[in-house]
Design a protein around this motif. Structure first.
Motif, mmCIF file in Angstrom:
data_model
loop_
_atom_site.group_PDB
_atom_site.id
_atom_site.type_symbol
_atom_site.label_atom_id
_atom_site.label_comp_id
_atom_site.label_asym_id
_atom_site.label_seq_id
_atom_site.Cartn_x
_atom_site.Cartn_y
_atom_site.Cartn_z
ATOM 1 N N ARG A 140 0.915 -1.092 -0.106
ATOM 2 C CA ARG A 140 0.055 -0.032 0.272
ATOM 3 C C ARG A 140 0.948 1.012 0.016
ATOM 4 O O ARG A 140 1.946 1.324 0.790
ATOM 5 N N ASN A 141 0.537 2.005 -0.796
ATOM 6 C CA ASN A 141 1.328 3.670 -0.711
ATOM 7 C C ASN A 141 0.128 4.642 -0.729
ATOM 8 O O ASN A 141 -0.682 4.515 -1.574
ATOM 9 N N SER A 142 0.687 5.541 -0.298
ATOM 10 C CA SER A 142 -0.230 6.617 -0.307
ATOM 11 C C SER A 142 0.365 8.205 -0.182
ATOM 12 O O SER A 142 1.796 8.122 0.115
ATOM 13 N N ALA A 143 0.052 9.134 -0.869
ATOM 14 C CA ALA A 143 0.761 10.403 -0.737
ATOM 15 C C ALA A 143 -0.237 11.563 -0.835
ATOM 16 O O ALA A 143 -1.432 11.426 -1.012
ATOM 17 N N SER A 144 -0.070 12.499 -0.216
ATOM 18 C CA SER A 144 -0.712 13.826 -0.172
ATOM 19 C C SER A 144 0.110 15.139 -0.054
ATOM 20 O O SER A 144 1.542 15.315 0.239
ATOM 21 N N ILE A 145 -0.333 16.271 -0.629
ATOM 22 C CA ILE A 145 0.234 17.628 -0.714
ATOM 23 C C ILE A 145 -0.943 18.633 -0.365
ATOM 24 O O ILE A 145 -2.125 18.381 -0.973
ATOM 25 N N ALA A 146 -0.417 19.592 0.126
ATOM 26 C CA ALA A 146 -1.227 20.588 0.595
ATOM 27 C C ALA A 146 -0.335 22.002 0.334
ATOM 28 O O ALA A 146 0.660 21.815 0.502
ATOM 29 N N GLY A 147 -1.109 22.874 -0.154
ATOM 30 C CA GLY A 147 -0.558 24.407 -0.251
ATOM 31 C C GLY A 147 -1.522 25.513 -0.681
ATOM 32 O O GLY A 147 -2.676 25.244 -0.622
ATOM 33 N N THR A 148 -0.790 26.491 -0.637
ATOM 34 C CA THR A 148 -1.645 28.002 -0.935
ATOM 35 C C THR A 148 -0.835 28.516 -1.935
ATOM 36 O O THR A 148 0.393 28.775 -2.066
ATOM 37 N N LEU A 149 -1.581 29.107 -2.804
ATOM 38 C CA LEU A 149 -1.139 29.741 -3.934
ATOM 39 C C LEU A 149 -1.592 31.334 -4.003
ATOM 40 O O LEU A 149 -3.087 31.494 -3.684
ATOM 41 N N THR A 150 -0.957 32.292 -3.869
ATOM 42 C CA THR A 150 -1.472 33.729 -3.829
ATOM 43 C C THR A 150 -0.836 34.320 -4.830
ATOM 44 O O THR A 150 0.521 34.488 -5.245
ATOM 45 N N THR A 151 -1.642 35.244 -5.505
ATOM 46 C CA THR A 151 -1.234 36.048 -6.964
ATOM 47 C C THR A 151 -1.776 37.489 -6.449
ATOM 48 O O THR A 151 -2.703 37.566 -6.060
ATOM 49 N N ALA A 152 -0.747 38.329 -6.975
ATOM 50 C CA ALA A 152 -1.369 39.829 -7.068
ATOM 51 C C ALA A 152 -1.077 40.391 -8.318
ATOM 52 O O ALA A 152 0.089 40.286 -8.804
ATOM 53 N N VAL A 153 -2.136 41.250 -8.784
ATOM 54 C CA VAL A 153 -2.023 41.873 -9.930
ATOM 55 C C VAL A 153 -2.475 43.401 -9.572
ATOM 56 O O VAL A 153 -3.658 43.531 -9.544
ATOM 57 N N GLY A 154 -1.560 44.101 -9.490
ATOM 58 C CA GLY A 154 -1.869 45.626 -8.958
ATOM 59 C C GLY A 154 -2.684 45.520 -7.544
ATOM 60 O O GLY A 154 -2.075 44.771 -6.633
ATOM 61 N N PRO A 155 -3.710 46.170 -7.433
ATOM 62 C CA PRO A 155 -4.378 46.143 -6.060
ATOM 63 C C PRO A 155 -5.326 44.695 -5.936
ATOM 64 O O PRO A 155 -5.788 44.577 -4.798
#
Length: 62
Positions: free
Chosen positions: A11-26
């Motif tokens: 049995r094999n398991s994997a996970s990933i968690a993340g946050t992506l933040t982008t800014a274009v001007g205000p």
């Protein structure tokens, strides 16, 4: 004489968690994500046969 039947499994398991933040001007955008996956696998069956005997002090095995 002996006989066995064996197999393998795993049995094999994997996970990933993340946050992506982008800014274009205000304008700022944030996105959170989580990915997860698991796999259970079974191998082939393989038999083993053993034949043992003796002749006085001599032992034989096939």
């Amino acid at each position: 004489m002996s006989a066995t039947l064996a197999s393998v499994h795993g049995r094999n398991s994997a996970s990933i968690a993340g946050t992506l933040t982008t800014a274009v001007g205000p304008i700022v955008t944030t996105r959170n994500g989580f990915l997860e996956d698991a796999l259970v696998s079974y191998g082939d069956l393989y038999p083993t046969l053993k034949l043992k005997w003796n002749n006085g002090l001599h032992n034989y095995m096939v």
